[in-house]
Structure formats: C-alpha cells, structure tokens
Design a protein around this motif. Sequence first.
Motif, PDB file in Angstrom:
ATOM      1  N   LEU A  57      25.465  -2.161  10.385  1.00  0.00           N
ATOM      2  CA  LEU A  57      24.694  -3.395  10.547  1.00  0.00           C
ATOM      3  C   LEU A  57      24.260  -3.807   9.039  1.00  0.00           C
ATOM      4  O   LEU A  57      24.357  -3.049   8.113  1.00  0.00           O
ATOM      5  CB  LEU A  57      23.439  -2.864  11.202  1.00  0.00           C
ATOM      6  N   ARG A  58      23.864  -4.945   8.976  1.00  0.00           N
ATOM      7  CA  ARG A  58      23.174  -5.478   7.605  1.00  0.00           C
ATOM      8  C   ARG A  58      22.001  -4.745   7.631  1.00  0.00           C
ATOM      9  O   ARG A  58      21.201  -4.346   8.429  1.00  0.00           O
ATOM     10  CB  ARG A  58      23.236  -7.061   7.913  1.00  0.00           C
ATOM     11  N   ALA A  59      21.760  -4.639   6.235  1.00  0.00           N
ATOM     12  CA  ALA A  59      20.656  -3.805   5.706  1.00  0.00           C
ATOM     13  C   ALA A  59      19.298  -4.395   6.614  1.00  0.00           C
ATOM     14  O   ALA A  59      18.372  -3.387   6.801  1.00  0.00           O
ATOM     15  CB  ALA A  59      20.361  -3.969   4.084  1.00  0.00           C
ATOM     16  N   CYS A  60      18.952  -5.774   6.662  1.00  0.00           N
ATOM     17  CA  CYS A  60      17.868  -6.159   7.273  1.00  0.00           C
ATOM     18  C   CYS A  60      17.789  -5.872   8.659  1.00  0.00           C
ATOM     19  O   CYS A  60      16.549  -5.447   9.189  1.00  0.00           O
ATOM     20  CB  CYS A  60      18.057  -7.772   7.187  1.00  0.00           C
ATOM     21  N   PRO A 127       5.685  -1.662   7.842  1.00  0.00           N
ATOM     22  CA  PRO A 127       5.709  -0.604   9.011  1.00  0.00           C
ATOM     23  C   PRO A 127       7.173   0.157   8.853  1.00  0.00           C
ATOM     24  O   PRO A 127       7.325   0.901   9.531  1.00  0.00           O
ATOM     25  CB  PRO A 127       5.806  -1.412  10.230  1.00  0.00           C
ATOM     26  N   HIS A 128       8.120  -0.407   7.749  1.00  0.00           N
ATOM     27  CA  HIS A 128       9.428   0.458   7.721  1.00  0.00           C
ATOM     28  C   HIS A 128      10.036   0.020   6.517  1.00  0.00           C
ATOM     29  O   HIS A 128       9.484  -0.592   5.624  1.00  0.00           O
ATOM     30  CB  HIS A 128      10.401  -0.443   8.892  1.00  0.00           C
ATOM     31  N   ILE A 129      10.985   0.968   6.044  1.00  0.00           N
ATOM     32  CA  ILE A 129      11.386   0.742   4.630  1.00  0.00           C
ATOM     33  C   ILE A 129      12.088  -0.478   4.306  1.00  0.00           C
ATOM     34  O   ILE A 129      12.439  -1.233   5.431  1.00  0.00           O
ATOM     35  CB  ILE A 129      12.524   2.086   4.259  1.00  0.00           C
ATOM     36  N   SER A 130      11.963  -0.825   3.425  1.00  0.00           N
ATOM     37  CA  SER A 130      12.403  -2.382   2.876  1.00  0.00           C
ATOM     38  C   SER A 130      13.972  -2.291   2.473  1.00  0.00           C
ATOM     39  O   SER A 130      14.488  -1.182   2.606  1.00  0.00           O
ATOM     40  CB  SER A 130      11.643  -2.935   1.439  1.00  0.00           C
ATOM     41  N   THR A 131      14.601  -3.276   2.533  1.00  0.00           N
ATOM     42  CA  THR A 131      16.010  -3.298   2.275  1.00  0.00           C
ATOM     43  C   THR A 131      16.265  -2.884   0.659  1.00  0.00           C
ATOM     44  O   THR A 131      17.189  -2.267   0.316  1.00  0.00           O
ATOM     45  CB  THR A 131      16.586  -4.881   2.112  1.00  0.00           C
ATOM     46  N   GLN A 133      14.240  -0.571  -0.945  1.00  0.00           N
ATOM     47  CA  GLN A 133      14.224   0.708  -0.773  1.00  0.00           C
ATOM     48  C   GLN A 133      15.402   1.435  -0.233  1.00  0.00           C
ATOM     49  O   GLN A 133      16.014   2.551  -0.764  1.00  0.00           O
ATOM     50  CB  GLN A 133      13.109   1.078   0.118  1.00  0.00           C
ATOM     51  N   TYR A 134      16.301   0.899   0.705  1.00  0.00           N
ATOM     52  CA  TYR A 134      17.590   1.324   1.473  1.00  0.00           C
ATOM     53  C   TYR A 134      18.293   1.092   0.363  1.00  0.00           C
ATOM     54  O   TYR A 134      19.323   2.120  -0.079  1.00  0.00           O
ATOM     55  CB  TYR A 134      17.798   0.476   2.474  1.00  0.00           C
ATOM     56  N   ALA A 135      18.564   0.120  -0.572  1.00  0.00           N
ATOM     57  CA  ALA A 135      19.568  -0.221  -1.614  1.00  0.00           C
ATOM     58  C   ALA A 135      19.257   1.060  -2.829  1.00  0.00           C
ATOM     59  O   ALA A 135      20.255   1.618  -3.176  1.00  0.00           O
ATOM     60  CB  ALA A 135      19.395  -1.451  -2.374  1.00  0.00           C
ATOM     61  N   ARG A 136      17.992   1.370  -3.087  1.00  0.00           N
ATOM     62  CA  ARG A 136      17.528   2.412  -3.981  1.00  0.00           C
ATOM     63  C   ARG A 136      18.225   3.755  -3.545  1.00  0.00           C
ATOM     64  O   ARG A 136      18.981   4.450  -4.125  1.00  0.00           O
ATOM     65  CB  ARG A 136      16.381   2.618  -4.454  1.00  0.00           C
ATOM     66  N   LEU A 137      18.286   4.185  -2.141  1.00  0.00           N
ATOM     67  CA  LEU A 137      18.897   5.286  -1.541  1.00  0.00           C
ATOM     68  C   LEU A 137      20.085   5.240  -1.885  1.00  0.00           C
ATOM     69  O   LEU A 137      20.858   6.262  -2.273  1.00  0.00           O
ATOM     70  CB  LEU A 137      18.450   5.314  -0.411  1.00  0.00           C
ATOM     71  N   GLU A 148      30.229   5.100  -9.607  1.00  0.00           N
ATOM     72  CA  GLU A 148      29.365   4.088 -10.419  1.00  0.00           C
ATOM     73  C   GLU A 148      28.780   3.266  -9.448  1.00  0.00           C
ATOM     74  O   GLU A 148      29.187   2.339  -8.613  1.00  0.00           O
ATOM     75  CB  GLU A 148      30.371   3.110 -11.133  1.00  0.00           C
ATOM     76  N   SER A 149      27.332   3.298  -9.667  1.00  0.00           N
ATOM     77  CA  SER A 149      26.638   2.769  -8.727  1.00  0.00           C
ATOM     78  C   SER A 149      26.633   1.208  -8.553  1.00  0.00           C
ATOM     79  O   SER A 149      26.639   0.531  -7.516  1.00  0.00           O
ATOM     80  CB  SER A 149      24.985   3.245  -8.619  1.00  0.00           C
ATOM     81  N   ALA A 150      26.882   0.583  -9.604  1.00  0.00           N
ATOM     82  CA  ALA A 150      27.070  -0.764  -9.522  1.00  0.00           C
ATOM     83  C   ALA A 150      28.257  -1.502  -8.920  1.00  0.00           C
ATOM     84  O   ALA A 150      28.162  -2.556  -8.605  1.00  0.00           O
ATOM     85  CB  ALA A 150      27.365  -1.316 -11.169  1.00  0.00           C
ATOM     86  N   SER A 151      29.285  -0.546  -8.398  1.00  0.00           N
ATOM     87  CA  SER A 151      30.204  -0.924  -7.761  1.00  0.00           C
ATOM     88  C   SER A 151      30.032  -0.733  -6.297  1.00  0.00           C
ATOM     89  O   SER A 151      30.686  -1.303  -5.491  1.00  0.00           O
ATOM     90  CB  SER A 151      31.588   0.082  -8.020  1.00  0.00           C
ATOM     91  N   TYR A 152      28.790  -0.400  -5.659  1.00  0.00           N
ATOM     92  CA  TYR A 152      28.411  -0.138  -4.542  1.00  0.00           C
ATOM     93  C   TYR A 152      27.165  -0.607  -4.060  1.00  0.00           C
ATOM     94  O   TYR A 152      26.108  -0.809  -4.862  1.00  0.00           O
ATOM     95  CB  TYR A 152      28.623   1.269  -4.026  1.00  0.00           C
ATOM     96  N   GLY A 153      26.886  -1.218  -2.946  1.00  0.00           N
ATOM     97  CA  GLY A 153      25.650  -1.884  -2.282  1.00  0.00           C
ATOM     98  C   GLY A 153      25.492  -1.542  -0.886  1.00  0.00           C
ATOM     99  O   GLY A 153      26.352  -0.933  -0.239  1.00  0.00           O
TER     100      GLY A 153
END
Length: 207
Positions: A57-60, A127-131, A133-137, A148-153
């Motif tokens: 699924l998309r992050a949203c 009411p739920h985590i944000s996109t 927050q998900y990206a930070r995880l 390298e975190s910059a290569s992934y999202g």
Amino acid sequence: MPARPADRRRQPWNKGLLIGQKKPLEPKHVWSIRVRLEIAQAKRDLAIFNLAIDSKLRACDLVKLRQDDICSGAHVRRRATIVQKKTGRPVRFEITEQSKSSVEAWPPILRAKGSRYLFPSRLHASPHISTRQYARLLHRWVESIGLESASYGTHSMRRTKAAQIYRKTGNLRAVQLLLGHTKLESTVRYPGIEVDDALNIAEQIEL
C-alpha cells in the motif's frame, strides 16, 4: 529591476537531496530488519513493517488501516480489501503468516487503548500515525542494518514485494493488479528491473 546577488538567489528545493525512485529492499534486507525488530520486541514496528511489505500500500493508505480492515474479531484475515485514497478504487492484498502473527500480537495492546486504527498516533491531534512518522521509522530501520537511508523511502516498502514477484514470474499484469494501478504504464517503473536482470531473463528463453 536590478538582479539579486548570486549568493542571495533562492536555492532549488532539491539541492543536495537524492531525487528519483527509491530502491526496493532486497530479501536479505527484509530478513535483517525483521530479526532486529523481533530481538527488540518492537511489536508495533514489526507489525507495520510486515504489513507494509505484504499489502504493497501507499503510505497514506497504510497509516490509516483500521482493525476491521484486516481483522475478523481477534483474528487476522488471509486477505483484505481497502479503497485507495489516490484512485478511489479498491485493491486487495494477501496477509502472509509472517504478517498475521506479528499483527495478531499487536491488537491486544490496541484494544486496551480503545483505538480502531491499527497504528494509532501518540499525539491527541491525530487518530493514527502520519506518513511522516512512518517515513522516520523506515529510515531508522534501514539505517539499523547499515543501508544509506537517503536511497530508501516509504515507496521502497510498496515496491519490495512487487519487485520480487516480477523477478520470479515476469508477470507485469499481476503486479499491476496487486499495486492497484489503473494503467500498466504506471507499473512498468515499479519492479526495479535493471539491464542485467533483463539479460538474465532473456538468456533463459530459447526460440
């Protein structure tokens, strides 16, 4: 009007950033992250990670998953259907045993909190985590195994299983259906197939 000095000109928004498609995770990366989350007993993160890979699924859409989207009572279903925010069209996805066990270990905590969302936010305003927050995880996960975190999202998670399905089957139509794309052209860029991969596939075909 006099030109502004060069050092005062507005910098491009993407200056210094890595732009373009984010890499899918390889199977060895998935295994390494899972092991680390299991050792840390990070039940929420493990549930997010496993479900993100299975659902594609998309992050949203992932952050807004509710318990009744994938659960029947206390049990997680084998398959689920949600309506995508971007397209307004339904998409179905499988829930493997790996995801099922990690997700089932998480809802008892949710029921204690009284949340209908699978991944509630600690902030009262949401009411739920944000996109975000998900990206930070996600960045924390990939950095924990030396990537390298910059290569992934977050789209890396959406592409991970799709890339493996295509590499093993070559069935782009199946990948399109699983990703919920309306056009096949949108799917072509997802599998992450490189020239060497394409040549390996071609070498297996004899006419």
